[in-house]
Design an enzyme around this catalytic site. Structure first.
Site, mmCIF file in Angstrom:
data_model
loop_
_atom_site.group_PDB
_atom_site.id
_atom_site.type_symbol
_atom_site.label_atom_id
_atom_site.label_comp_id
_atom_site.label_asym_id
_atom_site.label_seq_id
_atom_site.Cartn_x
_atom_site.Cartn_y
_atom_site.Cartn_z
ATOM 1 N N ASP A 99 0.809 -1.206 0.000
ATOM 2 C CA ASP A 99 0.000 0.000 0.000
ATOM 3 C C ASP A 99 0.845 1.259 0.000
ATOM 4 O OD1 ASP A 99 -2.056 1.828 0.344
ATOM 5 O OD2 ASP A 99 -2.212 1.485 2.501
ATOM 6 N N ASP A 281 -2.100 6.002 -4.870
ATOM 7 C CA ASP A 281 -2.375 5.059 -3.787
ATOM 8 C C ASP A 281 -2.749 3.682 -4.321
ATOM 9 O OD1 ASP A 281 -3.128 3.743 -1.509
ATOM 10 O OD2 ASP A 281 -4.722 5.115 -0.946
#
Length: 389
Positions: A99, A281
């Protein structure tokens, strides 16, 4: 981060890696993605995070002496991407979500009574485990949470051995984690947003310990309609995973994220909106725009508001023009097939949504169509069209 923890909130010239972990993409014909949940998690993830500006345009070399490759699974039609890391000696294997929208590394552990649906790290079975003892706790805006203690152990990340890596051993996690296939999350954001201040991320340690020559990692996120999969390549990038030349985009990391300036977005050749700030992201499924931008985009695509952060859009991709992002004078595409995220019996949900935030979250809808090389040292990113575009 879509972590579903990732989204709990709610991605050298041909390089040979020292280790290549491969997985088979499994598809569930009965599964239907949930765009509403993806938007809610992304919105909650960033609700309390500031985002400022401070660009550094310096350059860096892209050669690497050593790289580590981790293949990732494209879970349930591009919902999230996860790969395997090994922790301890003898090594214990865990599925983690990589992530770029967070910076903590934590996994389920045997001290966790609510982690029984996951593989759990057992500190007593590792000869290289070292106790830290500091407590960590993560609370997400949608009510999801986890907590535990910190420990240190050797981490095998695609063949790269990181000794004495600090990570979180989950002692408790909320029920919403139970259905997620991942055992934890490995954050690839900057260390200023780690839950416990002063903790160095795995990427920090690979750079400082000179385990990789270049302070970079290349990300390829596959698309389910093209067999999915993907790769995170630490210390280098894979020229075989993109088309054309990489374009350098300055990054603002002042808030701990991979922040970029978007010059404009267009529907085909028609301008929809001018400049805005965004965060790259890998842990957020969709493109999530501030309300004002999203409504302009919805109007352009004749999409209707579902009143839950999502839009209904045409199910006929041939009637949709690609969404074009302009950054640093160059254009990057999200093709029409990716503008349809969720297909139901009589309608489709768009691959973009809206939030109350004042910046955009540039999630997997964009990243699965564009290869990105993240340079932590400069910082900047280099982007080119993915082979799956």
């Amino acid at each position: 981060m879509k972590f579903s923890l990732t989204c709990i909130s709610l991605f050298l010239v041909s390089v040979t890696a020292s280790s290549d972990l491969s997985f088979t993409l499994e598809k569930n014909s009965h599964y239907k993605p949930n765009a509403k949940r993806a938007v809610l998690r992304a919105n909650a993830k960033y609700s309390s995070k500031p985002f400022a500006t401070n660009h550094d345009n310096s350059s860096n070399t892209m050669s690497a002496l050593k790289t580590g490759s981790v293949s990732v699974v494209d879970h349930l039609y591009d919902i999230e991407y996860y790969g395997t890391v090994k922790v301890g000696n003898p090594p214990q294997k865990f599925k983690v979500n990589f992530d770029t929208g967070s910076s903590d590394f934590w996994i389920a552990s045997t001290i966790c009574s609510t982690c029984k649906s996951h593989t759990r790290y057992n500190a007593t079975e590792s000869t290289t485990y070292k106790k830290d003892g500091r407590r960590w706790e993560i609370q997400y805006g949608d009510g999801s949470h986890a907590n535990g203690i910190l420990g240190r152990d050797t981490i095998n990340l695609g063949g790269i051995m990181i000794k004495n890596q600090t990570f979180g051993l989950a002692k408790l996690q909320s029920q919403s984690f139970a259905a997620d296939p991942v055992d934890g999350l490995l954050g690839l954001g900057f260390n200023k947003i780690t839950t416990v201040k002063g903790v160095q991320t795995p990427m920090d340690n690979m750079i400082s310990k000179k385990l990789i020559k270049s302070p970079i990692f290349g990300v390829h996120l596959g698309k389910a309609i093209k067999n999915g999969g993907g790769e995170f390549l630490f210390g280098g990038y894979n020229k075989k995973k993109f088309k054309g030349s990489l374009v350098t985009i300055p990054v603002d990391n002042s808030a701990g994220f991979w922040g970029v300036d978007v010059d404009s977005i267009k529907m085909g050749t028609k301008k929809v909106h001018g400049s805005f700030k965004g965060i790259l992201d890998t842990g957020t499924t969709l493109l999530v725009f501030p309300d004002s931008i999203a409504r302009k985009l919805a109007k352009a695509y004749k999409a209707s508001d579902n009143m839950d952060g999502t839009f209904t859009i045409s199910c006929d991709a041939s009637k949709l023009k690609p969404l074009m992002f302009s950054m640093n004078g160059k254009t990057f595409k999200v093709p029409s097939d990716s503008l349809i995220f969720e297909r139901n019996d009589t309608y489709c949900v768009a691959g973009f949504g809206y939030s109350h935030l004042d910046f955009s979250i540039i999630g997997d809808t964009f990243l699965k169509n564009n290869y990105v090389v993240y340079n932590q040292k400069v910082p900047n990113v280099r982007i080119a069209a993915s082979i799956d575009q």
